[in-house]
Scaffold this active site. Structure first.
Site, PDB file in Angstrom:
ATOM      1  CB  CYS A  85      11.786   7.097  11.328  1.00 34.34           C
ATOM      2  SG  CYS A  85      12.996   6.082  10.476  1.00 34.34           S
ATOM      3  CD  GLU A 106      11.474  -0.953  11.398  1.00 29.95           C
ATOM      4  OE1 GLU A 106      11.825   0.073  12.016  1.00 29.95           O
ATOM      5  OE2 GLU A 106      12.173  -1.974  11.347  1.00 29.95           O
ATOM      6  CE  LYS A 119      -2.206   3.026   2.039  1.00 28.96           C
ATOM      7  NZ  LYS A 119      -1.902   4.431   1.714  1.00 28.96           N
ATOM      8  N   GLY A 173       5.448   3.650   9.684  1.00 32.07           N
ATOM      9  CA  GLY A 173       4.691   4.894   9.747  1.00 32.07           C
ATOM     10  C   GLY A 173       4.555   5.375  11.172  1.00 32.07           C
ATOM     11  CB  SER A 174       2.388   7.951  12.588  1.00 27.85           C
ATOM     12  OG  SER A 174       1.113   7.464  12.244  1.00 27.85           O
ATOM     13  CB  THR A 194      -1.009   4.692  11.228  1.00 31.25           C
ATOM     14  OG1 THR A 194      -1.269   6.059  10.967  1.00 31.25           O
ATOM     15  CG2 THR A 194      -1.635   3.840  10.153  1.00 31.25           C
ATOM     16  N   GLY A 195       0.080   2.827  13.534  1.00 31.33           N
ATOM     17  CA  GLY A 195       0.586   1.511  13.956  1.00 31.33           C
ATOM     18  C   GLY A 195      -0.346   0.875  14.978  1.00 31.33           C
ATOM     19  CD  GLU A 204       8.361  10.911  14.286  1.00 31.56           C
ATOM     20  OE1 GLU A 204       7.175  10.543  14.223  1.00 31.56           O
ATOM     21  OE2 GLU A 204       9.309  10.255  13.802  1.00 31.56           O
TER      22      GLU A 204
END
Ligand code: NAD
Length: 475
Positions: free
Chosen positions: A281, A247, A172, A225-226, A229-230, A378
């Site tokens: 990141c 990650e 995706k 990703g963030s 969302t994780g 972050e």
């Protein structure tokens, strides 16, 4: 205007609607890509399932899988220039950095090509009545969800080991930067990857992304990703006990002692926080400095930051735009808040004058308190937060004082102190005297809110297989 398509089951597929792609250096829309629908997702899952059931990648000679990956690497090198120019347009990054991304993508395929024929199990002695051994089998369908900051190299980072292990993959792509990574699909197609072994879909996270993560036929999820969302993906995965690699983000600190080589440090600061406009990141977003050199170092960093050239990535400027208007707003909000929370603005902190795109000045804050948001959260922009420390013990404690744990760095010429720090810092990777030391060969991943599982290196291949034990009674 260019129209780009999704890659589903070996074919390029248009959509009923499309997503506009903007150039962050100008704010102009220059291309569109088909927006994948839930039907497109079903088609990709069917193609992947057919590929897995056919066992074409699983049963072939490992040396053939290895050769296929080498061919993909060669194809990536062949399209790297076109791909890099496109990456600059959609991502705003420097042309040289985009070229590095394609080079890194090719290296991932070469590296895991070298491992595809070395995925060896073990024989376990159980006495003369048994033969027992392990084999590593692919999961089946690996769903891989990619962020916008390094889409090309992150796509290759997960795709190459997954294919090396014999999985079929559905990627995706990020809705802000899906174009350059379609060249990876093209390279796979040209190299002769079997149909269905890769599909690449661009859609928004809330529809196609969420539906992919929750799909009943997916056997593994690799998410980069963030944290937010994780977390949503982990909830979806928990429903079906699907294994995940996570990650996530970071808030990484470099600890600088008075005996550090400051020349070497300045190069690391440049790469650590100003490369890719700080949208990394593992950015060096915090600098912890021994008090005796604090004033001197802050002055040096301020003068360095003021000298950086702001401008579009195509001319390899030092400070390129951040990704979007929303990202620019978010970064500037952190800057405004930092002063309200007691930090001293040393330089930057605003939009530079005379630029049309989404630029943010290279920004340095001093006297940042461990309670301030720019110390703990972050920012994902070219913003460095500097804090002084008085003792080694305090330095490690400050470095570890966030919920993240992706990377950390130590700058000192005292080897004993450096070695102590490597043990005490809470991070998946510790750099000593060079930020971003290491490469595709070195395992990468986080602790705490930065996630779990490892990408890169030999270890990452084992994120893409599951162990089967075969126990045989021989009489
Ligand atoms: P993001 O979480 O917003 O999006 C990442 C991907 O997830 C995108 O493709 C998005 O469409 C998709 N997505 C969004 N919502 C979803 C949902 N509900 N279900 C499934 N998919 C969904 O992150 P981003 O803004 O694209 O990327 C920046 C973040 O990524 C930062 O936090 C950064 O630190 C992190 N990152 C981590 C690494 C690493 O290796 N640890 C590398 C690069 C970026």
């Amino acid at each position: 205007m260019n129209d780009w398509h999704n890659f589903i089951g070996g074919k390029w597929v248009s959509g009923n609607s499309s997503i506009n792609i903007e150039n962050p250096a100008t704010g102009e829309i220059f291309a569109t890509i088909a927006k994948a629908s839930l039907d497109d997702l079903e088609a990709a899952v069917t193609a992947a399932r057919d590929c897995v059931n056919s066992r074409v990648l699983i049963d072939c000679k490992p040396a053939e899988r290895s050769a296929l990956l080498y061919r993909i690497a060669t194809e990536i090198r062949g399209i790297s220039q076109q791909g890099s120019e496109l990456a600059v347009l959609e991502n705003g990054k420097r042309l040289s950095d985009a070229q590095n991304e394609f080079n890194e993508a090719a290296r991932y395929f070469e590296y895991y090509a070298g491992m595809a024929d070395k995925i060896e199990g073990v024989s376990i002695p159980l006495g003369s009545d048994y033969i027992d051994y392990t084999v590593y089998e692919p999961f089946g369908i690996s769903a891989q969800i990619v962020p916008w900051n390094f889409p090309v190299s992150i796509c290759a980072r997960s795709l190459a080991p997954a294919l090396a292990a014999g999985n079929a993959v559905i990627v995706k792509s990020p809705e802000l930067t899906p174009l350059a990574m379609t060249w990876i699909a093209t390279a796979c197609q040209r190299a002769g990857l079997p149909e269905g072994a890769l599909s690449m879909l661009c859609g928004t996270g809330s529809d196609v992304g969420a539906a992919l993560a929750a799909h009943k036929d997916i056997n593994q999820i690799v998410f980069t990703g963030s944290v937010l969302t994780g977390r949503a993906i982990l909830h979806a995965a928990a429903e079906r006990a699907v294994p995940c690699v996570m990650e996530l983000g970071g808030k990484s600190a470099a600890v600088v002692f008075a005996d550090a080589d400051l020349e070497q440090l300045m190069d690391s600061i440049n790469w650590g926080i100003f490369f890719n406009a700080g949208q990394v990141c593992s950015a060096m977003s915090r600098l912890l400095v021994e008090r005796s050199i604090y004033d001197q170092l802050v002055e040096r960093i301020a003068s360095f930051a003021k000298g950086l050239k702001i401008g579009p990535g195509i001319h390899n400027n030092d400070i390129t735009p951040v990704m979007s208007a929303a990202q620019q707003k978010k970064v500037l909000h952190y800057c405004d808040e930092a002063t309200q929370q007691g930090a001293t603005l040393i330089t930057g902190g605003k939009k530079p004058a005379g630029h049309k795109g989404y630029f943010v000045e290279p920004t340095v804050f001093g006297n940042v308190s461990p309670d301030a948001d720019i110390f703990t959260q972050e920012v994902f922009g070219p913003v460095l937060a500097i804090t002084a420390f008085d003792s080694e013990e305090q330095a490690w404690a400050l470095a570890n004082a966030t919920d993240y744990g992706l990377v950390a760095g130590i700058f000192s010429t005292n080897i004993n102190r450096c070695l102590r720090g490597t043990k005490l810092l809470k991070a998946g990777q510790v750099f000593v005297n060079e930020w971003y030391a290491g490469g595709i060969e070195t395992p990468f991943g986080g602790t705490g809110l930065s996630g779990f599982g490892r990408e890169k290196g030999q270890e990452a291949l084992y994120s893409y297989v599951q162990t089967k034990n075969v126990a045989i009674k021989i009489r």
